[in-house]
Design a protein around this motif. Structure first.
Motif, PDB file in Angstrom:
ATOM      1  N   SER A 125      -5.551  -7.653   6.165  1.00  0.00           N
ATOM      2  CA  SER A 125      -6.713  -7.226   5.387  1.00  0.00           C
ATOM      3  C   SER A 125      -7.996  -7.606   6.119  1.00  0.00           C
ATOM      4  CB  SER A 125      -6.684  -7.867   3.992  1.00  0.00           C
ATOM      5  OG  SER A 125      -5.572  -7.385   3.268  1.00  0.00           O
ATOM      6  N   ALA A 126      -8.775  -6.591   6.469  1.00  0.00           N
ATOM      7  CA  ALA A 126     -10.003  -6.793   7.238  1.00  0.00           C
ATOM      8  C   ALA A 126     -11.219  -6.589   6.340  1.00  0.00           C
ATOM      9  CB  ALA A 126     -10.048  -5.815   8.405  1.00  0.00           C
ATOM     10  N   PRO A 127     -12.258  -7.410   6.490  1.00  0.00           N
ATOM     11  CA  PRO A 127     -13.445  -7.288   5.632  1.00  0.00           C
ATOM     12  C   PRO A 127     -14.254  -6.031   5.944  1.00  0.00           C
ATOM     13  CG  PRO A 127     -13.857  -8.878   7.360  1.00  0.00           C
ATOM     14  CD  PRO A 127     -12.405  -8.499   7.478  1.00  0.00           C
ATOM     15  N   VAL A 128     -14.940  -5.526   4.933  1.00  0.00           N
ATOM     16  CA  VAL A 128     -15.827  -4.379   5.093  1.00  0.00           C
ATOM     17  C   VAL A 128     -17.250  -4.893   5.289  1.00  0.00           C
ATOM     18  CG1 VAL A 128     -16.751  -2.297   4.016  1.00  0.00           C
ATOM     19  CG2 VAL A 128     -14.359  -2.938   3.643  1.00  0.00           C
ATOM     20  N   ARG A 164     -16.098  -9.531  -2.710  1.00  0.00           N
ATOM     21  CA  ARG A 164     -16.390  -8.742  -1.530  1.00  0.00           C
ATOM     22  C   ARG A 164     -15.229  -7.798  -1.239  1.00  0.00           C
ATOM     23  NH1 ARG A 164     -17.697 -14.063   1.814  1.00  0.00           N
ATOM     24  NH2 ARG A 164     -16.097 -14.765   0.357  1.00  0.00           N
ATOM     25  N   GLU A 165     -15.482  -6.838  -0.372  1.00  0.00           N
ATOM     26  CA  GLU A 165     -14.494  -5.789  -0.138  1.00  0.00           C
ATOM     27  C   GLU A 165     -13.739  -5.984   1.165  1.00  0.00           C
ATOM     28  OE1 GLU A 165     -15.234  -1.576  -1.035  1.00  0.00           O
ATOM     29  OE2 GLU A 165     -17.293  -2.194  -1.464  1.00  0.00           O
ATOM     30  N   TRP A 166     -12.547  -5.388   1.216  1.00  0.00           N
ATOM     31  CA  TRP A 166     -11.753  -5.334   2.429  1.00  0.00           C
ATOM     32  C   TRP A 166     -10.930  -4.068   2.412  1.00  0.00           C
ATOM     33  CZ3 TRP A 166     -11.452  -9.162  -1.240  1.00  0.00           C
ATOM     34  CH2 TRP A 166     -10.420  -9.040  -2.164  1.00  0.00           C
ATOM     35  N   PRO A 176       4.971   0.250  -3.026  1.00  0.00           N
ATOM     36  CA  PRO A 176       4.985   1.517  -3.783  1.00  0.00           C
ATOM     37  C   PRO A 176       3.600   2.020  -4.145  1.00  0.00           C
ATOM     38  CG  PRO A 176       5.424  -0.304  -5.272  1.00  0.00           C
ATOM     39  CD  PRO A 176       5.331  -0.910  -3.885  1.00  0.00           C
ATOM     40  N   ASP A 177       2.578   1.147  -4.069  1.00  0.00           N
ATOM     41  CA  ASP A 177       1.259   1.569  -4.536  1.00  0.00           C
ATOM     42  C   ASP A 177       0.178   0.770  -3.818  1.00  0.00           C
ATOM     43  OD1 ASP A 177      -0.588   2.989  -6.041  1.00  0.00           O
ATOM     44  OD2 ASP A 177       0.576   2.768  -7.870  1.00  0.00           O
ATOM     45  N   ARG A 178      -1.051   1.193  -4.012  1.00  0.00           N
ATOM     46  CA  ARG A 178      -2.175   0.485  -3.419  1.00  0.00           C
ATOM     47  C   ARG A 178      -3.433   0.769  -4.201  1.00  0.00           C
ATOM     48  NH1 ARG A 178      -4.815   0.480   1.136  1.00  0.00           N
ATOM     49  NH2 ARG A 178      -3.264   0.965   2.739  1.00  0.00           N
ATOM     50  N   LEU A 179      -4.366  -0.179  -4.102  1.00  0.00           N
ATOM     51  CA  LEU A 179      -5.758   0.029  -4.463  1.00  0.00           C
ATOM     52  C   LEU A 179      -6.480   0.347  -3.155  1.00  0.00           C
ATOM     53  CD1 LEU A 179      -6.196  -2.959  -6.931  1.00  0.00           C
ATOM     54  CD2 LEU A 179      -5.881  -0.548  -7.511  1.00  0.00           C
ATOM     55  N   PRO A 180      -7.749   0.757  -3.196  1.00  0.00           N
ATOM     56  CA  PRO A 180      -8.424   1.047  -1.922  1.00  0.00           C
ATOM     57  C   PRO A 180      -8.382  -0.121  -0.943  1.00  0.00           C
ATOM     58  CG  PRO A 180      -9.724   1.896  -3.738  1.00  0.00           C
ATOM     59  CD  PRO A 180      -8.596   1.111  -4.351  1.00  0.00           C
ATOM     60  N   GLY A 181      -8.416  -1.342  -1.471  1.00  0.00           N
ATOM     61  CA  GLY A 181      -8.505  -2.487  -0.589  1.00  0.00           C
ATOM     62  C   GLY A 181      -7.195  -3.064  -0.110  1.00  0.00           C
ATOM     63  N   TYR A 182      -6.121  -2.929  -0.895  1.00  0.00           N
ATOM     64  CA  TYR A 182      -4.882  -3.600  -0.519  1.00  0.00           C
ATOM     65  C   TYR A 182      -3.701  -3.007  -1.284  1.00  0.00           C
ATOM     66  CZ  TYR A 182      -5.791  -6.105  -4.894  1.00  0.00           C
ATOM     67  OH  TYR A 182      -6.052  -6.414  -6.210  1.00  0.00           O
ATOM     68  N   PRO A 183      -2.476  -3.179  -0.764  1.00  0.00           N
ATOM     69  CA  PRO A 183      -1.293  -2.655  -1.450  1.00  0.00           C
ATOM     70  C   PRO A 183      -0.939  -3.518  -2.655  1.00  0.00           C
ATOM     71  CG  PRO A 183      -0.628  -3.866   0.499  1.00  0.00           C
ATOM     72  CD  PRO A 183      -2.135  -3.819   0.516  1.00  0.00           C
ATOM     73  N   VAL A 184      -0.281  -2.929  -3.645  1.00  0.00           N
ATOM     74  CA  VAL A 184       0.126  -3.653  -4.849  1.00  0.00           C
ATOM     75  C   VAL A 184       1.530  -3.220  -5.240  1.00  0.00           C
ATOM     76  CG1 VAL A 184      -2.215  -3.961  -5.746  1.00  0.00           C
ATOM     77  CG2 VAL A 184      -0.927  -1.923  -6.348  1.00  0.00           C
ATOM     78  N   GLY A 185       2.100  -3.968  -6.162  1.00  0.00           N
ATOM     79  CA  GLY A 185       3.426  -3.632  -6.672  1.00  0.00           C
ATOM     80  C   GLY A 185       4.521  -4.417  -5.972  1.00  0.00           C
ATOM     81  N   LYS A 186       5.717  -4.316  -6.525  1.00  0.00           N
ATOM     82  CA  LYS A 186       6.871  -5.024  -5.974  1.00  0.00           C
ATOM     83  C   LYS A 186       7.340  -4.336  -4.707  1.00  0.00           C
ATOM     84  CE  LYS A 186      11.423  -6.810  -7.252  1.00  0.00           C
ATOM     85  NZ  LYS A 186      12.457  -6.859  -8.322  1.00  0.00           N
ATOM     86  N   ILE A 227     -13.925  -3.664   9.184  1.00  0.00           N
ATOM     87  CA  ILE A 227     -14.214  -2.276   8.836  1.00  0.00           C
ATOM     88  C   ILE A 227     -15.722  -2.109   8.806  1.00  0.00           C
ATOM     89  CG2 ILE A 227     -13.911  -0.432   7.152  1.00  0.00           C
ATOM     90  CD1 ILE A 227     -11.294  -1.441   8.431  1.00  0.00           C
ATOM     91  N   GLY A 228     -16.225  -1.164   9.583  1.00  0.00           N
ATOM     92  CA  GLY A 228     -17.647  -0.889   9.590  1.00  0.00           C
ATOM     93  C   GLY A 228     -17.968   0.275   8.676  1.00  0.00           C
ATOM     94  N   ARG A 229     -18.784   0.022   7.672  1.00  0.00           N
ATOM     95  CA  ARG A 229     -19.250   1.103   6.796  1.00  0.00           C
ATOM     96  C   ARG A 229     -20.657   1.483   7.235  1.00  0.00           C
ATOM     97  NH1 ARG A 229     -18.839  -0.165   0.659  1.00  0.00           N
ATOM     98  NH2 ARG A 229     -16.644   0.118   1.182  1.00  0.00           N
TER      99      ARG A 229
END
Length: 659
Positions: A125-128, A164-166, A176-186, A227-229
């Motif tokens: 996970s890299a910071p934005v 803060r975001e990443w 199985p799933d993700r939010l914009p910032g990181y994966p979630v779920g089993k 991550i460069g925004r």
């Protein structure tokens, strides 16, 4: 880079601009070899530039539903779809970025080189961080935008909640799933040990969740990757990206854009992470533009943008609001200085009898809230009120508690018809009835159509349950309709022994469990791997679950058929469609029905005796006639009208006698 290593990059686009070619080139130079782009299903066709890139094999596209009324949700919806593609793969790496975000690597040439060097890593996970050009120029040249981007803000981007975001690079096929910032779920493989690193290659704090990471500085290392925004490569580019906003919303958007420009004028740190990759990126751009169809679409897009800036965009209220204001402020060191726009006067109050009094020290946009009478529920729990209670404002939800009866608590959940109500006087669902009965009230209010599939609200409700908030009451009744009915059932497992009243509920919107469900696009796109996602499972510990539905309405009926158990009481509300609560309310039955649920006196016989009151509804008459015609009983249909009129006359006569 390994010969067959797949690197999948997913993103979403509303209206592709010419700088998208540079975005593709940048990431291909870093080892990305597959790019999937999600487009809004409101588009009639793939935009020309995206279509040309797809024909050349440079990207893939697919259409997904976006909530046009809530643009901030588009990236979340796209992330959910991205996770499905990532989960279907068996090897390689996946990354999800917004179209103005760029991966930067400090010590490796390509993403696979970095991940292979780290060995057996499952996620990173890299910071934005926001990047800007040294001076923001007014002149926009369509096409590449990164050439002058060499400065960044000092800190990672704030996410609006104090954290803060990443963005996360994930091993494909695991989550199985993700939010914009990181994966979630089993994780699918059931790994006993997950190696999850930050942008510096050091372990992320456990548990791997938003709440743990947000305020932990160790989460935001960036020595290897970030991550460069780039929100504002030039002022005109910034305005061009926002040019599709409706004129009526121009002022609010202008304020947002000016806030970005103000940040761009603040202190910077020189950082060539984006500008330094120019040589490799330019080589990729040249390779991409060797395809004639891509080059033609690219140049056409550049011409379209130049024309839009020259003619259309400058007529837009948003464009004029920002540029006119820049002209009014003297330049500093040769660069335009940006300050906040003046706040427009508040709209006239709709009630001429009680006009708004503008408070001398309160901005006009807050004048109505500051001077209008507070809502009834606030009267009860404000510091001078008579009741104990609280209001908790979460990112997309709110919780209101009013303590009245120490023995009985009514828990209510909003339905989708309430979510767009941002009025000061918004009341909790069933507030008047619960207050009239003197019961304690715990209301869960939603600000979006998400079926409560949000980690923050789920965590908050579970925490309340763990702390004994619900268990201190002798009786807890959970109620709602449609989305709220789903929630009443889905969260009933937090309160074993509770009573549930659900009107026309869904059992779940998980596509794997209910593939036949085609309604509620926004709900189906949510994260259904989160806890409390299948109500048919969660209701097992409830004392009673009363479900009111129309057996003739097939979409609801299919959900009801998934509900099993001796504690489930199915109550039919014929001809109500999906609006059983509205139907019951119009028959003046909703309050006595709710009261019977609370008193635990509701039986099937009592319900159907009560339901006879619906016979006086014109809604019921029309539905009965239509049903008779559809089933071939024309003679019966002709008898419905006279019978209905006879009943109405009897009811009027009885009312007169009672008076």
């Amino acid at each position: 880079m390994a010969k067959h290593s797949q690197v999948l990059l997913t993103t979403w686009l509303d209206h592709p601009t010419a700088d998208f070619v540079e975005w593709i080139a940048h990431h291909r130079a870093l080892g990305v070899n597959r790019i999937h782009v999600f487009l809004s299903d409101t588009l009639t066709e793939v935009p020309p530039l995206a279509a040309a890139l797809e024909s050349a094999g440079l990207i893939e596209t697919s259409f997904i539903a976006f909530d046009r009324s809530e643009a901030s949700e588009q990236i979340r919806n796209a992330a959910i779809h991205a996770a499905r593609i990532e989960a279907s793969e068996t090897s390689g790496w996946g990354l999800f970025l917004a179209p103005d975000e760029y991966l930067t690597l400090s010590r490796h040439d390509t993403l696979p080189d970095m991940m292979n060097a780290l060995k057996t890593v499952h996620a990173l996970s890299a910071p934005v961080r926001r990047f800007y050009s040294k001076t923001l120029e007014r002149t926009h040249t369509p096409g590449a935008v990164l050439g002058d981007v060499s400065h960044r803000g000092a800190d990672p981007v704030a996410d609006g909640t104090g954290g803060r975001e990443w963005r996360s690079i994930v091993k494909l096929g695991l989550w199985p799933d993700r939010l914009p910032g990181y994966p979630v779920g089993k994780m699918k493989t059931g790994l006993s040990k997950v190696r999850w690193l930050n942008g510096a290659g050091k372990p992320m704090p456990k548990p791997h969740a938003n709440r743990t990471w947000q305020h932990d500085d160790d989460s935001f290392g960036s020595e290897l990757a970030a991550i460069g925004r780039v929100p504002a490569p030039s002022i005109e580019t910034l305005l061009l990206r926002a040019a599709y906003v409706k004129p009526g919303k121009a002022q609010a958007m202008a304020d947002d854009l000016i806030a970005i420009l103000n940040e761009a004028r603040s202190k910077h740190i020189k950082d060539d992470a984006l500008a330094g990759a120019a040589k490799a990126r330019q080589a990729e751009i040249e390779r991409i533009l060797k395809t004639p169809s891509v080059a033609q679409a690219y140049h056409a897009q550049c011409e379209e943008e130049a024309a839009r800036i020259k003619v259309q965009t400058k007529r837009h209220g948003l464009w004029n609001a920002v540029l006119a204001h820049l002209d009014e402020v003297p330049p500093v060191n040769g660069a335009p200085q940006v300050a906040a726009l003046p706040i427009p006067p508040a709209a006239p109050h709709p009630d001429p009898v009680a006009p708004v009094k503008v408070h001398p020290r309160v901005p006009d946009e807050f004048a109505r809230v500051a001077t209008d009478p507070p809502p009834r529920w606030f009267h009860e729990i404000y510091p001078g009120g008579d009741r104990q209670g609280f209001l908790i404002r979460l990112e997309h939800h709110a919780l209101i508690h009013i303590e009245r009866d120490p023995d009985t608590l009514i828990v209510t959940f909003d339905n989708i018809s309430n979510v767009n109500d941002i009025s000061y006087g918004r009341k909790p669902w069933a507030y008047d009835f619960v207050r009239g009965g003197g019961y304690s009230h715990f209301s869960v209010i939603s600000r979006r159509k998400d079926w409560y599939r949000d980690p923050q609200i789920i965590d908050e409700l579970r925490r309340r349950a763990e702390q004994g908030f619900f268990s201190r009451y002798k009786k807890v009744v959970m109620a709602g309709t449609s989305m709220g009915g789903f929630a009443a059932m889905a969260f009933s497992s937090l309160v074993p022994g509770c009573i549930v009243l659900a009107y026309s509920p869904q059992s779940t919107l998980d596509r794997e469990l209910v593939p036949w469900e085609e309604r509620f696009d926004m709900g189906r796109e949510r994260n259904w791997s989160l806890p409390h996602s299948d109500a048919s499972f969660e209701i097992q510990s409830a004392k009673k679950v009363y479900v009111i539905y129309d057996p003739f309405f097939e979409p609801d009926k299919l959900h009801i058929e998934r509900l099993e158990g001796d504690n489930v009481v199915l109550l039919k509300s014929w001809f109500a469609g999906h609006f059983s609560a509205v139907f019951i309310r119009r028959a003046n039955l909703i309050k006595p029905l709710f009261q019977m649920v609370i008193d635990e006196t509701l039986t099937e016989d009592a319900y159907y005796r009560l339901l006879r009151g619906r016979r006086s509804l014109a809604w019921y008459r029309k539905s009965l006639e239509q049903r008779a015609i559809e089933t071939g009983h024309d003679t019966l249909a002709k008898r419905v009208g006279p019978a209905f009129d006879h009943l109405r006359r009897q009811l009027r006569k009885h009312a007169q006698q009672e008076a």
